[in-house]
Motif scaffolding. Structure first.
Motif, PDB file in Angstrom:
ATOM      1  N   LYS A  93       0.842  -1.192   0.000  1.00 56.97           N
ATOM      2  CA  LYS A  93       0.000   0.000   0.000  1.00 56.97           C
ATOM      3  C   LYS A  93       0.878   1.243   0.000  1.00 56.97           C
ATOM      4  CE  LYS A  93      -4.106   1.879   2.139  1.00 56.97           C
ATOM      5  NZ  LYS A  93      -5.154   1.716   3.131  1.00 56.97           N
ATOM      6  N   VAL A  94       0.388   2.314  -0.636  1.00 57.92           N
ATOM      7  CA  VAL A  94       1.136   3.568  -0.762  1.00 57.92           C
ATOM      8  C   VAL A  94       0.284   4.717  -0.238  1.00 57.92           C
ATOM      9  CG1 VAL A  94       2.225   5.160  -2.388  1.00 57.92           C
ATOM     10  CG2 VAL A  94       2.341   2.704  -2.795  1.00 57.92           C
ATOM     11  N   TRP A  95       0.909   5.621   0.510  1.00 56.89           N
ATOM     12  CA  TRP A  95       0.269   6.845   0.976  1.00 56.89           C
ATOM     13  C   TRP A  95       0.972   8.013   0.313  1.00 56.89           C
ATOM     14  CZ3 TRP A  95       0.548   2.558   3.911  1.00 56.89           C
ATOM     15  CH2 TRP A  95      -0.588   2.176   4.617  1.00 56.89           C
ATOM     16  N   SER A  96       0.203   8.937  -0.245  1.00 61.17           N
ATOM     17  CA  SER A  96       0.814  10.087  -0.917  1.00 61.17           C
ATOM     18  C   SER A  96       1.216  11.146   0.093  1.00 61.17           C
ATOM     19  CB  SER A  96      -0.160  10.672  -1.942  1.00 61.17           C
ATOM     20  OG  SER A  96      -1.331  11.097  -1.284  1.00 61.17           O
ATOM     21  N   GLY A  97       2.087  12.016  -0.343  1.00 63.66           N
ATOM     22  CA  GLY A  97       2.599  13.068   0.527  1.00 63.66           C
ATOM     23  C   GLY A  97       1.631  14.221   0.665  1.00 63.66           C
ATOM     24  N   THR A  98       2.056  15.190   1.432  1.00 59.96           N
ATOM     25  CA  THR A  98       1.246  16.374   1.655  1.00 59.96           C
ATOM     26  C   THR A  98       2.154  17.593   1.721  1.00 59.96           C
ATOM     27  OG1 THR A  98      -0.407  17.380   3.086  1.00 59.96           O
ATOM     28  CG2 THR A  98       1.299  16.080   4.158  1.00 59.96           C
ATOM     29  N   SER A  99       1.622  18.728   1.349  1.00 60.12           N
ATOM     30  CA  SER A  99       2.418  19.950   1.421  1.00 60.12           C
ATOM     31  C   SER A  99       1.989  20.754   2.643  1.00 60.12           C
ATOM     32  CB  SER A  99       2.230  20.783   0.154  1.00 60.12           C
ATOM     33  OG  SER A  99       0.867  21.149   0.022  1.00 60.12           O
ATOM     34  N   GLY A 100       2.895  21.551   3.147  1.00 57.90           N
ATOM     35  CA  GLY A 100       2.599  22.394   4.292  1.00 57.90           C
ATOM     36  C   GLY A 100       2.804  21.715   5.635  1.00 57.90           C
ATOM     37  N   LEU A 101       3.158  20.434   5.618  1.00 59.35           N
ATOM     38  CA  LEU A 101       3.412  19.700   6.850  1.00 59.35           C
ATOM     39  C   LEU A 101       4.780  19.053   6.788  1.00 59.35           C
ATOM     40  CD1 LEU A 101      -0.028  17.934   7.380  1.00 59.35           C
ATOM     41  CD2 LEU A 101       0.856  19.839   8.686  1.00 59.35           C
ATOM     42  N   THR A 102       5.435  18.966   7.923  1.00 58.61           N
ATOM     43  CA  THR A 102       6.723  18.294   8.030  1.00 58.61           C
ATOM     44  C   THR A 102       6.497  16.954   8.707  1.00 58.61           C
ATOM     45  OG1 THR A 102       7.823  20.418   8.255  1.00 58.61           O
ATOM     46  CG2 THR A 102       9.055  18.481   8.967  1.00 58.61           C
ATOM     47  N   VAL A 103       6.930  15.880   8.047  1.00 59.53           N
ATOM     48  CA  VAL A 103       6.799  14.530   8.599  1.00 59.53           C
ATOM     49  C   VAL A 103       8.204  13.950   8.702  1.00 59.53           C
ATOM     50  CG1 VAL A 103       5.757  12.250   8.314  1.00 59.53           C
ATOM     51  CG2 VAL A 103       4.585  14.269   7.423  1.00 59.53           C
ATOM     52  N   LEU A 104       8.605  13.609   9.915  1.00 56.30           N
ATOM     53  CA  LEU A 104       9.928  13.041  10.137  1.00 56.30           C
ATOM     54  C   LEU A 104       9.795  11.622  10.660  1.00 56.30           C
ATOM     55  CD1 LEU A 104      11.625  16.103  11.872  1.00 56.30           C
ATOM     56  CD2 LEU A 104      11.776  15.422   9.487  1.00 56.30           C
ATOM     57  N   GLY A 105      10.636  10.734  10.122  1.00 54.09           N
ATOM     58  CA  GLY A 105      10.635   9.342  10.545  1.00 54.09           C
ATOM     59  C   GLY A 105      12.022   8.761  10.456  1.00 54.09           C
ATOM     60  N   PRO A 106      12.166   7.473  10.774  1.00 59.49           N
ATOM     61  CA  PRO A 106      13.492   6.845  10.727  1.00 59.49           C
ATOM     62  C   PRO A 106      14.066   6.837   9.310  1.00 59.49           C
ATOM     63  CG  PRO A 106      11.800   5.239  11.297  1.00 59.49           C
ATOM     64  CD  PRO A 106      11.130   6.552  11.207  1.00 59.49           C
ATOM     65  N   ASN A 107      15.363   6.988   9.207  1.00 62.63           N
ATOM     66  CA  ASN A 107      16.048   7.088   7.924  1.00 62.63           C
ATOM     67  C   ASN A 107      15.788   5.892   7.013  1.00 62.63           C
ATOM     68  OD1 ASN A 107      17.911   8.241   6.033  1.00 62.63           O
ATOM     69  ND2 ASN A 107      19.410   6.745   6.739  1.00 62.63           N
ATOM     70  N   ALA A 108      15.909   4.685   7.527  1.00 60.04           N
ATOM     71  CA  ALA A 108      15.767   3.486   6.696  1.00 60.04           C
ATOM     72  C   ALA A 108      14.405   2.825   6.852  1.00 60.04           C
ATOM     73  CB  ALA A 108      16.868   2.483   7.038  1.00 60.04           C
ATOM     74  N   GLY A 109      13.451   3.494   7.474  1.00 63.05           N
ATOM     75  CA  GLY A 109      12.128   2.915   7.665  1.00 63.05           C
ATOM     76  C   GLY A 109      12.062   2.061   8.920  1.00 63.05           C
ATOM     77  N   LEU A 110      10.974   1.329   9.044  1.00 57.83           N
ATOM     78  CA  LEU A 110      10.730   0.499  10.216  1.00 57.83           C
ATOM     79  C   LEU A 110      10.219  -0.855   9.750  1.00 57.83           C
ATOM     80  CD1 LEU A 110      10.421   0.221  13.328  1.00 57.83           C
ATOM     81  CD2 LEU A 110       8.142   1.194  13.063  1.00 57.83           C
ATOM     82  N   THR A 111      10.796  -1.917  10.299  1.00 56.66           N
ATOM     83  CA  THR A 111      10.403  -3.274   9.915  1.00 56.66           C
ATOM     84  C   THR A 111       9.643  -3.934  11.057  1.00 56.66           C
ATOM     85  OG1 THR A 111      12.348  -3.476   8.515  1.00 56.66           O
ATOM     86  CG2 THR A 111      11.240  -5.511   9.127  1.00 56.66           C
ATOM     87  N   PHE A 112       8.490  -4.511  10.719  1.00 59.00           N
ATOM     88  CA  PHE A 112       7.726  -5.324  11.659  1.00 59.00           C
ATOM     89  C   PHE A 112       7.945  -6.789  11.295  1.00 59.00           C
ATOM     90  CE2 PHE A 112       5.394  -1.315  11.822  1.00 59.00           C
ATOM     91  CZ  PHE A 112       5.253  -1.143  13.189  1.00 59.00           C
TER      92      PHE A 112
END
Length: 154
Positions: A93-112
């Motif tokens: 699944k893919v989620w598109s980005g948004t403008s006007g907001l800053t979203v910060l997360g882990p550099n290499a992603g997160l694995t479950f």
């Protein structure tokens, strides 16, 4: 039996003053609501990734999306969107980005993992570009895979 020009001008002046007071508050409320909605969506994506890992009994990665939304790209700025994919590479699944907001997360992603546990505890943050007071939202993912969302000061 009608309004005089002076009465009309006074009414318009009062209306302009009231709008001048209300518009900045309304703008701040809209920014706060956008940050709350996007952080809820990101938390939902994290829970979706964990559920997919348990359902499929294999590792699932949530990561920053590349420009074509076909794979992961390293980087902490997730404002361009994110995706969930199997460790083998298939995008779920893919989620598109948004403008006007800053979203910060882990550099290499997160694995479950297939057990629902995360490979490492991680933190995400969502805030408006012009953040004020407590408009920032922080999502913490524990090593067990549980997510918590809270407001924080900018």
């Amino acid at each position: 039996k009608g309004f005089t020009l002076v009465e009309l001008m006074i009414t318009l002046a009062l209306l302009a003053i009231l709008l001048g007071i209300a518009v900045p508050s309304f703008t701040q409320m809209l920014r706060d609501n956008r940050a709350a909605a996007l952080s809820g969506e990101l938390q939902g994506a994290l829970q979706f990734a964990r559920a997919e890992a348990v359902k499929r009994r294999q590792g699932v990665v949530i990561c920053r999306s590349n420009a074509t939304a076909s794979g992961c790209e390293n980087g902490t700025n997730w404002a361009g969107g994110w995706l969930v994919r199997l460790t083998g590479g298939e995008v779920v699944k893919v989620w598109s980005g948004t403008s006007g907001l800053t979203v910060l997360g882990p550099n290499a992603g997160l694995t479950f993992l297939g057990s629902g546990m995360a490979t490492a505890a991680s933190n995400f943050s969502v805030k408006p570009s012009e953040c004020s007071s407590d408009q920032q939202r922080q999502i913490a993912v524990s090593a067990t895979g549980a997510t918590t969302l809270k407001k924080a000061a900018c």
